[in-house]
Design a protein around this motif. Structure first.
Motif, mmCIF file in Angstrom:
data_model
loop_
_atom_site.group_PDB
_atom_site.id
_atom_site.type_symbol
_atom_site.label_atom_id
_atom_site.label_comp_id
_atom_site.label_asym_id
_atom_site.label_seq_id
_atom_site.Cartn_x
_atom_site.Cartn_y
_atom_site.Cartn_z
ATOM 1 N N GLY A 19 54.770 56.173 58.150
ATOM 2 C CA GLY A 19 55.659 54.668 58.061
ATOM 3 C C GLY A 19 55.317 53.506 57.619
ATOM 4 N N ARG A 20 53.843 53.456 57.250
ATOM 5 C CA ARG A 20 53.223 52.093 56.603
ATOM 6 C C ARG A 20 53.409 51.959 55.572
ATOM 7 N N PRO A 21 53.431 50.170 55.107
ATOM 8 C CA PRO A 21 54.908 49.838 53.590
ATOM 9 C C PRO A 21 52.755 49.509 53.090
ATOM 10 N N HIS A 22 51.844 49.712 53.560
ATOM 11 C CA HIS A 22 50.867 48.638 53.356
ATOM 12 C C HIS A 22 50.285 48.983 51.576
ATOM 13 N N LEU A 23 50.606 50.154 50.816
ATOM 14 C CA LEU A 23 50.078 50.261 49.508
ATOM 15 C C LEU A 23 51.882 49.843 48.566
ATOM 16 N N ARG A 24 52.109 50.157 49.327
ATOM 17 C CA ARG A 24 54.063 48.800 48.170
ATOM 18 C C ARG A 24 53.482 47.793 48.487
ATOM 19 N N TYR A 25 52.892 46.672 49.259
ATOM 20 C CA TYR A 25 52.883 45.705 49.512
ATOM 21 C C TYR A 25 51.375 45.890 48.626
ATOM 22 N N LEU A 26 50.374 46.321 48.744
ATOM 23 C CA LEU A 26 49.563 46.339 48.102
ATOM 24 C C LEU A 26 50.122 45.985 46.572
ATOM 25 N N LYS A 27 50.214 46.345 45.922
ATOM 26 C CA LYS A 27 51.543 46.364 44.167
ATOM 27 C C LYS A 27 51.414 45.603 44.060
ATOM 28 N N THR A 28 52.073 44.677 45.026
ATOM 29 C CA THR A 28 52.563 43.612 44.454
ATOM 30 C C THR A 28 51.700 42.406 44.230
ATOM 31 N N LEU A 29 50.894 42.509 45.598
ATOM 32 C CA LEU A 29 50.238 41.745 46.054
ATOM 33 C C LEU A 29 48.863 41.403 44.276
ATOM 34 N N GLU A 30 48.534 42.785 43.919
ATOM 35 C CA GLU A 30 47.871 42.896 42.595
ATOM 36 C C GLU A 30 48.068 41.974 41.694
ATOM 37 N N LYS A 31 49.819 41.914 41.800
ATOM 38 C CA LYS A 31 50.481 41.205 40.834
ATOM 39 C C LYS A 31 50.179 39.894 41.112
ATOM 40 N N THR A 32 50.728 39.213 41.798
ATOM 41 C CA THR A 32 51.204 37.736 42.411
ATOM 42 C C THR A 32 49.845 36.770 42.393
ATOM 43 N N GLN A 33 48.260 38.412 42.854
ATOM 44 C CA GLN A 33 46.648 37.355 42.668
ATOM 45 C C GLN A 33 46.681 36.264 41.369
ATOM 46 N N PHE A 34 47.581 36.767 39.946
ATOM 47 C CA PHE A 34 47.071 36.464 39.093
ATOM 48 C C PHE A 34 48.305 34.968 38.626
ATOM 49 N N ASP A 35 48.882 34.741 39.589
ATOM 50 C CA ASP A 35 50.603 33.771 39.560
ATOM 51 C C ASP A 35 49.962 32.691 39.378
ATOM 52 N N ALA A 36 49.772 31.391 38.588
ATOM 53 C CA ALA A 36 49.376 29.812 38.833
ATOM 54 C C ALA A 36 48.816 29.327 39.919
ATOM 55 N N PRO A 37 48.238 28.582 39.927
ATOM 56 C CA PRO A 37 48.175 27.876 41.361
ATOM 57 C C PRO A 37 49.377 27.271 41.829
ATOM 58 N N GLU A 38 50.068 26.558 41.441
ATOM 59 C CA GLU A 38 51.584 25.993 41.540
ATOM 60 C C GLU A 38 52.528 26.363 42.128
ATOM 61 N N VAL A 39 52.313 28.311 41.016
ATOM 62 C CA VAL A 39 53.538 29.210 41.643
ATOM 63 C C VAL A 39 53.295 29.346 43.283
ATOM 64 N N ILE A 40 51.711 29.720 43.266
ATOM 65 C CA ILE A 40 51.615 30.786 44.633
ATOM 66 C C ILE A 40 51.217 29.004 46.380
ATOM 67 N N ARG A 41 51.111 27.733 45.163
ATOM 68 C CA ARG A 41 51.748 26.917 46.370
ATOM 69 C C ARG A 41 52.562 26.533 46.692
ATOM 70 N N ALA A 42 53.587 26.700 45.429
ATOM 71 C CA ALA A 42 55.195 26.659 45.826
ATOM 72 C C ALA A 42 55.471 28.301 47.307
ATOM 73 N N ARG A 43 54.716 29.157 46.967
ATOM 74 C CA ARG A 43 55.446 30.375 47.960
ATOM 75 C C ARG A 43 54.463 30.526 49.140
ATOM 76 N N GLN A 44 53.617 29.558 48.897
ATOM 77 C CA GLN A 44 53.197 29.330 50.801
ATOM 78 C C GLN A 44 54.132 28.265 51.334
ATOM 79 N N LEU A 45 54.071 27.391 50.513
ATOM 80 C CA LEU A 45 55.011 26.525 51.586
ATOM 81 C C LEU A 45 56.764 27.092 51.769
#
Length: 447
Positions: A19-45
């Protein structure tokens, strides 16, 4: 073939079974790492606002601290607004430990992590399971920047293997799933390095992972033995400063670039080099990092709801960066970490012990220890420099004696020096462990 089956069959199956979802999370993270810096900052906020509200509503320590400071989560409209909030130190965590745990969680259901941190200060941290899974995914993502791929064999120049604490189940899991072999840095000698060399030549790991100085010693031993056929896909150095001269030898012998990774037990991965090896990307999906003018890094854990760490002063000095990386990732960067270093210690039997592993054990196991540094004055004399708290007593001194005897043998004497603080060096580094005798032995090993 086995690597592919392990990656695409065993890991997904075990994640589903447990019941560990880390591999599902990994697929998301592999995509979002290439988001623009302002998109990442907005997500952090947005993540920061949610964490602040949660801490205010459920963590007694933060409500009291922020009330006293005259700040409220609603004050944060942009990331820079966090600067008005109080800094959390290691002393705060030690003093207010349970008051920093969220009332929304049963502390007995949280993951407990004990660490000496990056400065020899023992801490107990609690983390909720969803955060642990998210952090695991973040770590796998950055590990694969090294060239390694999940499912490949791993060789670790590290301390006592954790899987051994789980008996047969742990051994089976390591054999079939994690597929890791270990060079125990708590008891290192020529024979053990030779055995480890034979093992990695036989198993051909996709990743070699360890402390910077342990990887360097391994590379020197391989070079001395004229072993040049160990060719991993990736090498990850962590836990302490990776010096350029160490990097050069490791890369020459193993034919692979070294990926410098930075983190701490309290918040897990903080930053890592990518395949460009030019600065480190901050793990912005898990932490928000601030670098004040003094360079002393502050991190806010964006995902651990069990025991939120907000504006936590890690204890390391870093050099910030505002540039973008050629790799195309929008994750913010730091140029380098100036923070932590430790010598190896030489035993009378001629064995080497990793200073960072040694200090970790001592700091966590000695009752009443607020901070510790080990100084090896001679082959038979240690000085234990220690910042004590109210719990330090005769039992603590006996524990020190037991640890010295069990680790070094009966011929090594020790003195306990109680001090008010163990300061950083002028460079900003903390030295966990200082040996005045191991250098010649290590030079002979690397010759």
């Amino acid at each position: 073939m086995l690597d592919t089956l392990n990656r695409h069959l065993m890991h997904p199956f075990m994640a589903w079974r447990e019941g560990r979802p880390h591999l599902r999370y990994l697929k998301t993270l592999e995509k979002t790492q290439f988001d623009a810096p302002e998109v990442i900052r907005a997500r952090q906020l947005e993540a920061l606002k949610a964490q602040l509200k949660h801490a205010w509503d459920t963590v007694p320590y933060y409500r009291a601290s922020w009330t006293q400071a005259g700040v409220h989560p609603s004050d944060v409209r942009e990331l820079a607004d966090l600067e008005a909030f109080p800094i959390v130190t290691k002393a705060d965590i030690r003093r207010h430990n349970r008051a920093m745990v969220s009332s929304a969680f049963d502390v007995t259901k949280l993951r407990e992590k004990r660490t000496s941190g990056s400065t020899g200060v023992p801490l107990t941290i609690y983390c909720d399971e969803p955060a642990m899974q998210w952090k695991a995914a973040c770590t796998i993502r950055s590990d694969e920047w090294s060239g390694y791929r999940l499912g490949q064999r791993v060789a670790k120049a590290w301390g006592n293997p954790e899987y051994r604490h789980f008996g047969l189940k742990g051994r089976l899991r390591n054999y079939f799933l994690d597929r890791a072999v270990y060079l125990d840095t708590l008891d290192l000698n020529d024979q053990r390095i030779a055995e480890f060399t034979r093992t990695i030549r036989r198993h051909r790991p996709g990743l070699i992972f360890g402390h910077a100085h342990s990887l360097y010693l391994l590379a020197c031993a391989l070079k001395k033995a004229r072993v040049f056929d160990v060719r991993p896909n990736g090498i990850i150095s962590t836990a302490m400063i990776l010096h350029d001269w160490q990097r050069a030898v490791i890369e020459e012998v193993l034919g692979c670039k070294v990926t410098n990774r930075y983190g701490c037990e309290e918040v897990s991965l903080i930053a890592s080099e990518c395949e460009e090896h030019n600065g480190l990307h901050v793990n912005a999906d898990s932490v928000y990092a601030e670098v004040p003018s003094n360079g002393k890094l502050l991190v806010t854990d964006l995902c651990n709801r069990g025991m939120p760490l907000i504006r936590y002063q890690v204890g390391d000095v870093v050099v910030p960066s505002t540039r973008a990386c050629k790799c195309g990732r929008g994750l913010p960067m730091i140029e380098r970490v100036e923070g932590r270093d430790a010598d190896y210690v030489l035993t009378p039997a001629g064995h080497l012990i990793s200073g960072i592993s040694l200090t970790e054990n001592f700091a966590v196991l000695i009752p009443g220890t607020a901070q510790v540094q080990i100084v090896q004055e001679s082959i038979t004399q240690l000085r234990i420099r220690l910042v004590a708290d109210d719990a330090f007593n005769t039992t603590s001194r006996q524990k020190i004696a037991d640890l010295v005897r069990d680790t070094f043998g009966d011929t090594v004497a020790h003195d306990v020096e109680l001090v008010d603080a163990i300061p950083q060096e002028p460079s900003g580094k903390y030295r966990f462990c200082i040996s005045k005798v191991a250098r010649d032995h290590m030079e002979a090993m690397s010759a």
